[in-house]
Write a protein that holds these residues in place. Sequence first.
Motif, short mmCIF file in Angstrom:
data_model
loop_
_atom_site.label_atom_id
_atom_site.label_comp_id
_atom_site.label_asym_id
_atom_site.label_seq_id
_atom_site.Cartn_x
_atom_site.Cartn_y
_atom_site.Cartn_z
N GLN A 32 42.37 -49.10 36.38
CA GLN A 32 42.65 -47.67 36.46
C GLN A 32 42.75 -47.43 35.00
O GLN A 32 42.63 -48.27 34.14
N LEU A 33 43.15 -45.99 34.71
CA LEU A 33 43.18 -45.50 33.36
C LEU A 33 44.45 -44.75 33.29
O LEU A 33 44.75 -44.14 34.08
N TYR A 34 45.37 -44.98 32.32
CA TYR A 34 46.51 -44.00 31.73
C TYR A 34 45.78 -43.04 30.85
O TYR A 34 44.91 -43.07 29.96
N ILE A 35 46.10 -41.71 31.10
CA ILE A 35 45.86 -40.44 30.31
C ILE A 35 47.20 -40.23 29.85
O ILE A 35 48.14 -39.75 30.24
N TRP A 36 47.36 -40.31 28.26
CA TRP A 36 48.53 -40.41 27.64
C TRP A 36 48.51 -39.04 26.65
O TRP A 36 49.70 -39.21 25.80
N GLN A 37 47.70 -38.28 26.72
CA GLN A 37 47.74 -37.42 25.68
C GLN A 37 48.95 -36.30 26.10
O GLN A 37 48.54 -35.82 27.22
N THR A 65 61.15 -37.11 29.00
CA THR A 65 62.44 -36.50 28.35
C THR A 65 63.03 -37.39 27.37
O THR A 65 62.67 -38.67 27.21
N TYR A 66 63.65 -36.72 26.35
CA TYR A 66 64.01 -37.55 25.30
C TYR A 66 65.47 -37.32 25.00
O TYR A 66 65.98 -36.56 25.40
N PRO A 67 66.11 -38.53 24.45
CA PRO A 67 67.49 -38.31 24.24
C PRO A 67 68.00 -37.04 23.36
O PRO A 67 69.13 -36.48 23.72
N GLN A 68 67.18 -36.60 22.30
CA GLN A 68 67.57 -35.51 21.92
C GLN A 68 66.51 -34.31 22.05
O GLN A 68 67.28 -33.09 21.84
N GLY A 69 65.56 -34.57 22.35
CA GLY A 69 64.52 -33.21 22.60
C GLY A 69 64.66 -32.64 23.97
O GLY A 69 63.81 -31.46 24.26
N ARG A 86 39.13 -38.05 41.27
CA ARG A 86 39.65 -39.21 41.43
C ARG A 86 41.24 -39.16 41.89
O ARG A 86 41.91 -38.31 41.62
N PRO A 87 41.82 -40.29 42.58
CA PRO A 87 43.00 -40.33 42.93
C PRO A 87 43.99 -40.20 41.46
O PRO A 87 43.72 -40.86 40.42
N LEU A 88 45.04 -39.41 41.74
CA LEU A 88 45.84 -39.02 40.75
C LEU A 88 47.26 -39.61 40.98
O LEU A 88 48.00 -39.40 42.07
N ILE A 89 47.71 -40.12 39.76
CA ILE A 89 49.35 -40.79 39.79
C ILE A 89 49.99 -39.96 38.80
O ILE A 89 49.55 -40.14 37.65
N ALA A 90 50.99 -39.27 38.82
CA ALA A 90 51.85 -38.59 38.00
C ALA A 90 52.88 -39.53 37.35
O ALA A 90 53.51 -40.07 38.14
N VAL A 91 52.88 -39.42 35.90
CA VAL A 91 53.79 -40.50 35.34
C VAL A 91 54.82 -39.78 34.61
O VAL A 91 54.66 -38.64 33.97
N VAL A 92 56.21 -40.01 35.07
CA VAL A 92 57.41 -39.55 34.44
C VAL A 92 57.83 -40.49 33.31
O VAL A 92 58.19 -41.45 33.83
N ARG A 93 57.86 -40.16 32.27
CA ARG A 93 58.36 -40.82 31.04
C ARG A 93 59.77 -40.63 30.87
O ARG A 93 60.03 -39.57 30.56
N GLU A 128 54.64 -42.43 39.26
CA GLU A 128 55.18 -43.50 38.60
C GLU A 128 56.36 -43.27 37.63
O GLU A 128 56.03 -42.32 36.73
N ILE A 129 57.47 -43.93 37.69
CA ILE A 129 58.69 -43.67 36.81
C ILE A 129 58.37 -44.65 35.79
O ILE A 129 58.48 -45.94 36.00
N ASP A 130 58.37 -44.33 34.47
CA ASP A 130 58.28 -45.25 33.36
C ASP A 130 59.67 -45.06 32.54
O ASP A 130 59.96 -44.07 32.00
N HIS A 131 60.46 -46.20 32.84
CA HIS A 131 61.80 -46.15 32.19
C HIS A 131 62.21 -47.32 31.66
O HIS A 131 62.15 -48.34 32.49
N ASP A 132 62.37 -47.72 30.42
CA ASP A 132 62.84 -48.78 29.87
C ASP A 132 64.29 -49.08 30.13
O ASP A 132 64.93 -49.17 29.00
N ALA A 133 64.73 -49.43 31.09
CA ALA A 133 65.83 -49.55 31.40
C ALA A 133 66.44 -50.89 30.86
O ALA A 133 65.64 -51.93 31.01
N GLY A 134 67.40 -50.92 30.25
CA GLY A 134 68.33 -52.30 29.97
C GLY A 134 68.52 -53.03 31.02
O GLY A 134 68.80 -52.51 32.26
N THR A 135 68.54 -54.31 31.10
CA THR A 135 68.40 -55.38 31.98
C THR A 135 69.93 -54.94 32.99
O THR A 135 70.11 -55.24 33.97
N ALA A 136 70.96 -54.67 31.99
CA ALA A 136 72.26 -54.52 32.65
C ALA A 136 72.47 -53.23 33.54
O ALA A 136 73.15 -52.94 34.45
#
Length: 399
Positions: A32-37, A65-69, A86-93, A128-136
């Motif tokens: 599969q491919l990410y489209i990130w633009q 979503t951004y911490p400040q923006g 093609r099948p689409l998966i929406a990514v939420v960052r 798809e949820i893209d969230h760099d959550a800390g382990t805690a």
Amino acid sequence: MSAIYLLRRALLFSLALLCGCQQSTAPPLDQQLYIWQRQWTTAHAEALAQSRADFSTLRVLALQTYPQGGWRRAQIDGALLQRDGRPLIAVVRLDGQLKHLDPVDTTARILQMIADWQALGLTLAGVEIDHDAGTARLPAYREFLLGVRQALPASLKLSITALPAWLDSPELAALLAAVDSSVLQVHAVSRPELGLFDPVQARHWAERWSRITRQPFYLALPAYGIALLPGEGGAPLVESEVPIERVGQRRELMADPQQLATLASQLRAEPPPHLAGLIWFRLPLKGDRRAWSLTTLGAVARGEQLHSRLALNLSNQQGLYDIVVSNDGNLDGTLPQRVTLAVSQCVAADGLNGYAVQQTPGQLSFSRLRDGRLPAGAERTLGWARCTHIDQGGSHVFP
């Protein structure tokens, strides 16, 4: 014991072996491919068309979503995606630096995005949820995901982007059980100065992940590069798709297609349990200076042998020659260090696009002044010369 009986037993044994082999054969890995633009351009149409044969599904950056923006929508081309089919998966960052995730507001925004995409005529296969959550924070993240899962239409699959840092958390198995699949990101997860990607480490992480998850998972693999700039306090700044207005020498890092091709081949031959496929980051557009060409990405996806092939091309219009070098292979390469031409009676010459020319009796030499890439299928004009004759057979390209 008759010969016919022995022959029958041999045939049955052979059939049993054949059936056993067929049952143990792993299905081919999905790609599969990410489209990130964040802002789509006219270049997306060509890139999507050229990627159709090799990549089954598009994972498209939709909401961020951004911490400040605050919140921002990616400006997609809905009509183009609809025609692509093609099948689409929406990514939420969701930025990992967010101090707090508002589950009610975030879920409402995701549902509104889905409704807006559907209004454009798009049919989503998942989110798809893209969230760099800390382990805690994994327990709280799991609760958030369960809420999103409950709010989503039953027809949509829920997946998450996941980090190798979570492997040591006792909460990981429960987190993965809350979603339909996960995407293990194995690039850009270490300190930038250590490099962009380590294939040995990536395979190790995949093996460990496969022993924890009971759901399908994918590997997110890099097909791009970054640049490191000097930052304050010793930590480098990372420049990727968006240029950083800052003075200083850039250290370019590019994922190595040969390394990725080897890893992909190994994973096809011996996939870890539950590995469903590979997702490449990201769809390259024409002129993208920090991404593999689509020619190279497709060749890696298909498992082809990779090679660069530099060729010299001369065009002559009444004694005025354009000197052009092309890469006729399927592997992105570097611009040649030097090109020498066997010439007769040259009255003028000059270098272009980062090349300088030196003239000696019977020869012109074009030398590269700075590093540069020559993507597969691309060409670069190195200079021009006004000569009576240039003998292409006596000319040489030095990589």
